[in-house]
Write a protein that holds these residues in place. Structure first.
Motif, PDB file in Angstrom:
ATOM      1  N   ARG A 132      -2.714   2.508   8.817  1.00 35.86           N
ATOM      2  CA  ARG A 132      -2.181   1.834  10.012  1.00 35.86           C
ATOM      3  C   ARG A 132      -3.139   0.735  10.468  1.00 35.86           C
ATOM      4  O   ARG A 132      -2.718  -0.377  10.810  1.00 35.86           O
ATOM      5  N   ASN A 133      -4.439   1.036  10.461  1.00 38.82           N
ATOM      6  CA  ASN A 133      -5.440   0.027  10.823  1.00 38.82           C
ATOM      7  C   ASN A 133      -5.433  -1.140   9.840  1.00 38.82           C
ATOM      8  O   ASN A 133      -5.588  -2.301  10.233  1.00 38.82           O
ATOM      9  N   LEU A 134      -5.272  -0.824   8.553  1.00 32.80           N
ATOM     10  CA  LEU A 134      -5.237  -1.888   7.547  1.00 32.80           C
ATOM     11  C   LEU A 134      -4.027  -2.791   7.758  1.00 32.80           C
ATOM     12  O   LEU A 134      -4.132  -4.018   7.647  1.00 32.80           O
ATOM     13  N   SER A 135      -2.881  -2.188   8.052  1.00 32.68           N
ATOM     14  CA  SER A 135      -1.674  -2.973   8.300  1.00 32.68           C
ATOM     15  C   SER A 135      -1.902  -3.944   9.450  1.00 32.68           C
ATOM     16  O   SER A 135      -1.543  -5.126   9.378  1.00 32.68           O
TER      17      SER A 135
ATOM     18  N   ILE B  32       0.854  -1.183   0.000  1.00 37.67           N
ATOM     19  CA  ILE B  32       0.000   0.000   0.000  1.00 37.67           C
ATOM     20  C   ILE B  32       0.893   1.237   0.000  1.00 37.67           C
ATOM     21  O   ILE B  32       1.823   1.338   0.807  1.00 37.67           O
ATOM     22  N   PHE B  33       0.610   2.164  -0.901  1.00 39.62           N
ATOM     23  CA  PHE B  33       1.307   3.449  -0.910  1.00 39.62           C
ATOM     24  C   PHE B  33       0.308   4.549  -0.553  1.00 39.62           C
ATOM     25  O   PHE B  33      -0.737   4.676  -1.195  1.00 39.62           O
ATOM     26  N   ILE B  34       0.632   5.308   0.472  1.00 37.67           N
ATOM     27  CA  ILE B  34      -0.218   6.407   0.914  1.00 37.67           C
ATOM     28  C   ILE B  34       0.420   7.707   0.440  1.00 37.67           C
ATOM     29  O   ILE B  34       1.445   8.145   0.968  1.00 37.67           O
ATOM     30  N   ASP B  35      -0.182   8.301  -0.586  1.00 39.52           N
ATOM     31  CA  ASP B  35       0.358   9.529  -1.168  1.00 39.52           C
ATOM     32  C   ASP B  35      -0.179  10.728  -0.379  1.00 39.52           C
ATOM     33  O   ASP B  35      -1.372  11.026  -0.421  1.00 39.52           O
TER      34      ASP B  35
ATOM     35  N   LYS C 190       2.936 -10.758   4.786  1.00 38.76           N
ATOM     36  CA  LYS C 190       2.598  -9.531   5.500  1.00 38.76           C
ATOM     37  C   LYS C 190       2.477  -8.364   4.516  1.00 38.76           C
ATOM     38  O   LYS C 190       3.078  -8.361   3.445  1.00 38.76           O
ATOM     39  N   ILE C 191       1.702  -7.378   4.909  1.00 37.00           N
ATOM     40  CA  ILE C 191       1.504  -6.203   4.064  1.00 37.00           C
ATOM     41  C   ILE C 191       2.596  -5.179   4.347  1.00 37.00           C
ATOM     42  O   ILE C 191       3.163  -5.148   5.442  1.00 37.00           O
ATOM     43  N   GLN C 192       2.910  -4.363   3.353  1.00 38.47           N
ATOM     44  CA  GLN C 192       3.863  -3.272   3.547  1.00 38.47           C
ATOM     45  C   GLN C 192       3.176  -1.960   3.195  1.00 38.47           C
ATOM     46  O   GLN C 192       2.623  -1.809   2.112  1.00 38.47           O
ATOM     47  N   VAL C 193       3.205  -1.020   4.135  1.00 36.79           N
ATOM     48  CA  VAL C 193       2.587   0.291   3.922  1.00 36.79           C
ATOM     49  C   VAL C 193       3.692   1.330   3.782  1.00 36.79           C
ATOM     50  O   VAL C 193       4.566   1.447   4.644  1.00 36.79           O
ATOM     51  N   ASN C 194       3.652   2.075   2.679  1.00 38.22           N
ATOM     52  CA  ASN C 194       4.680   3.071   2.380  1.00 38.22           C
ATOM     53  C   ASN C 194       4.069   4.462   2.302  1.00 38.22           C
ATOM     54  O   ASN C 194       2.970   4.632   1.757  1.00 38.22           O
ATOM     55  N   LEU C 195       4.786   5.441   2.814  1.00 38.09           N
ATOM     56  CA  LEU C 195       4.390   6.835   2.633  1.00 38.09           C
ATOM     57  C   LEU C 195       5.019   7.363   1.352  1.00 38.09           C
ATOM     58  O   LEU C 195       6.193   7.109   1.069  1.00 38.09           O
ATOM     59  N   LEU C 196       4.243   8.101   0.594  1.00 37.06           N
ATOM     60  CA  LEU C 196       4.682   8.639  -0.692  1.00 37.06           C
ATOM     61  C   LEU C 196       4.375  10.131  -0.722  1.00 37.06           C
ATOM     62  O   LEU C 196       3.289  10.552  -0.323  1.00 37.06           O
ATOM     63  N   PHE C 197       5.335  10.938  -1.175  1.00 32.61           N
ATOM     64  CA  PHE C 197       5.060  12.366  -1.321  1.00 32.61           C
ATOM     65  C   PHE C 197       6.041  12.968  -2.321  1.00 32.61           C
ATOM     66  O   PHE C 197       7.120  12.428  -2.577  1.00 32.61           O
ATOM     67  N   SER C 198       5.632  14.088  -2.881  1.00 27.61           N
ATOM     68  CA  SER C 198       6.496  14.798  -3.825  1.00 27.61           C
ATOM     69  C   SER C 198       7.024  16.070  -3.171  1.00 27.61           C
ATOM     70  O   SER C 198       6.494  16.530  -2.155  1.00 27.61           O
ATOM     71  N   ASP C 199       8.062  16.634  -3.765  1.00 25.82           N
ATOM     72  CA  ASP C 199       8.527  17.950  -3.326  1.00 25.82           C
ATOM     73  C   ASP C 199       7.401  18.966  -3.539  1.00 25.82           C
ATOM     74  O   ASP C 199       6.556  18.786  -4.427  1.00 25.82           O
TER      75      ASP C 199
END
Length: 597
Positions: free
Chosen positions: A240-243, A220-223, A256-265
């Motif tokens: 976080r709840n999904l993880s 999962i990527f959370i942009d 296991k699931i992996q949750v990543n934070l994603l953001f741009s400049d």
């Protein structure tokens, strides 16, 4: 591997493409340049083309309030302002007029920077009360005109907080978290359902185990590049709840699931290039603990938080399934196949809600028994109560998710007063229950009339094969080991004979085979409690038996790994010893287990 990318949707003037740069890892000096209107779309293109991911989906989450911005329908630059400020010369004005005439309704125009049809829709819902009511009844219709939803794989609409264009949005952030969380569960469960179908079809995945493990993984990527801080915070908390949910669902395996934070400049100019950062992993540890406490399971009230009385107000036709509602070990109530109609009356809906509540309470009680047995090291109870099929539990989860989503979407102006914590705890408990059931099935543990000494030793005591190795519960393993070893030791109160030596091929109370006081040496004097298989008990014996059950000390029960001498029966066939609980003691055993979650 399946990838889901979530981002808060935007609705603003001039949504032109931006130049993004994506690096493979933090050490790379240069990356891949991709032009896109959203960072999530850019990442999807990168993953499909350069990482060769097979399945990448972008889900946009639009706050329901974002169309209520009058600036969206105002002219970007009026001719009057141009003349007064002398900002743009006549040639540019003429060019703009030409462009305006050439623009079609699906392209941004020079007044708002939005597609013409979308701009008109915004104007209608702000100014026309009837159109506004239609919007709140089904806001998804409006967002289908948004150009980003045509590129996204799907989108959801979220509740809002605050006042916009005179409209008060009175909700709670937990409603927003829950609707994102339920949507996430729905999507990962679709992948889980494929696995269950493969299992039902007896498709063997063992030939290429590692490949199948990788194929079944979910990232999962959370942009967080866009959106007000309220919605970004809700998005992160939902992830976080999904993880937690997904990792409980796969507690005993490596999937296991992996949750990543994603953001741009930060984006300041359309001409510049902006890096997308995607290497930040949200770490979350889980432990073998129950999301629900004893009272929440025993009082059977939490199901009413899921299926509230107001649930009658929503359309539940699509929730009626042909499956059975299991209410206890011996019977089922029947199914709702005949109740599946186009228009349900209130009585049928009440029946539906009543059965769903019973099903949740039934499954949560089963969860409590299984969890407590593993936590406290009570092996005999795992063979004494029925274990539901994992598909029954999985279907229950899906029904809860669907019901919650429908109920949340019933009213977008106000909070639906949903008990957020109840949803989180029930769904997490059922997820862990599925993991437990899968593990027990793999160990061939199921309800049985009896269980042998050797099987108990292999499954719970042996250092190589014990279930408690998986649970990292060495205390429980040693507790059971010590208890079973005592049955082989000579008993000074029983002519120095062990339980193995004193037991015959007829069921008898363990206390008869294992007396612990001098006056128990003579079996004819030992009549504290009678076996269920003995001759018909007198009324006096029945009263005495009942009193004995009530006086069973839970601490004594737990200290002996559930082998309480007054409620366990034992017999011997050949060189093997067999155990079971007295049938009239099962309710007492269940009560102790549920008290010790």
């Amino acid at each position: 591997m399946s990838v889901l990318i979530y981002q808060i949707g935007r609705l603003e003037k001039g949504m032109e493409p931006i130049n993004f740069n994506i690096k493979k890892n933090l050490e790379d000096e240069e990356g891949i340049k991709i032009k896109s209107v959203l960072s999530s779309f850019a990442l999807k293109k990168y993953m499909l083309e350069y990482e060769e991911k097979k399945q990448v989906k972008v889900i946009l989450a639009f706050p329901v309030s974002i169309p209520f911005n009058r600036n969206l329908v105002e002219k970007r630059i009026s001719n009057k302002n141009i003349e007064e400020k002398n900002v743009i010369d006549k040639n540019i004005i003429d060019k703009n007029l030409i462009n305006k005439n050439m623009a079609n309704k699906n392209m941004p125009n020079d007044e708002s920077g939005l597609p013409e049809e979308l701009r008109e829709k915004i104007k209608e819902i702000i100014e026309d009360e009837k159109e506004r009511e239609k919007y709140f009844d089904n806001p998804k219709d409006f967002f289908s005109f948004h150009p980003h939803t045509k590129e996204a794989d799907d989108f959801i609409v979220l509740h809002s907080i605050g006042k916009f264009s005179g409209i008060d949005f009175d909700t709670d952030i937990t409603d927003i978290i829950l609707e994102i969380f339920l949507d996430m569960i729905k999507r990962v469960n679709q992948l889980e359902n494929i696995k269950l179908e493969r299992k039902d079809l007896n498709i063997d995945d063992s030939s290429n185990l590692e490949k199948n493990i990788q194929d079944n993984k979910v990232n999962i990527f959370i942009d967080i590049s866009s959106g007000h801080n309220i919605y970004v915070s809700a998005l992160i908390e939902a992830a976080r709840n999904l993880s937690n949910y997904y990792n409980l669902l796969h507690y005993f395996d490596s999937n296991k699931i992996q949750v990543n934070l994603l953001f741009s400049d930060p984006v300041f100019s359309k001409e510049e290039t902006y890096d997308i950062h995607k290497s930040y992993i949200m770490e979350q540890n889980i432990s073998f603990s129950s999301p629900l406490n004893s009272d929440q399971i025993k009082q059977k009230k939490i199901a009413s938080d899921i299926y509230k009385e107001k649930i009658h107000e929503i359309d539940i036709n699509n929730l009626l399934s042909d499956r059975y509602f299991y209410l206890n070990d011996e019977q089922d109530l029947g199914n709702l196949k005949d109740e599946k109609k186009k228009n349900l009356d209130i009585s049928t809906k009440e029946f539906f809600v009543s059965q769903r509540k019973k099903e949740i309470n039934f499954l949560l009680e089963k969860f409590g028994i299984l969890f407590s047995a593993l936590k406290n090291g009570i092996p005999l109870s795992l063979f004494s109560f029925s274990i539901p099929d994992e598909k029954i539990v999985f279907n229950c989860i899906n029904d809860i998710v669907t019901t919650g989503s429908l109920f949340l979407s019933k009213n977008y102006l106000n909070s639906n007063q949903i008990n957020y914590q109840s949803y989180i705890k029930v769904l997490s408990s059922l997820a862990l229950m599925i993991s437990i059931i899968k593990m027990l099935n793999e160990k061939n543990i199921h309800k049985d009339e009896e269980v042998s000494y050797s099987k108990l030793s292999e499954l719970f005591v042996d250092k190589k094969t014990s279930i408690f190795n998986i649970l990292k519960n060495e205390y429980a393993r040693l507790l059971i080991s010590n208890e079973l070893l005592t049955y082989k030791k000579p008993n000074k109160y029983a002519d120095n004979k062990s339980v193995f030596e004193r037991t015959n091929n007829h069921w008898q109370i363990l206390d008869k085979s294992m007396p612990f006081r001098n006056d128990y040496k003579n079996d004819t004097k030992h009549n504290d409690i009678n076996s269920n298989n003995s001759d018909k008990n007198s009324d006096k014996d029945i009263v005495k038996n009942k009193k004995t059950l009530e006086n069973i000390n839970p601490r004594h029960f737990l200290a002996h790994a559930g082998f309480e001498r007054n409620i366990v029966e034992v017999k011997k066939e050949g060189k093997e010893l067999y155990f079971r609980y007295r049938k009239d003691a099962l309710d007492r055993v269940k009560s102790i287990l549920l008290d010790e979650i």
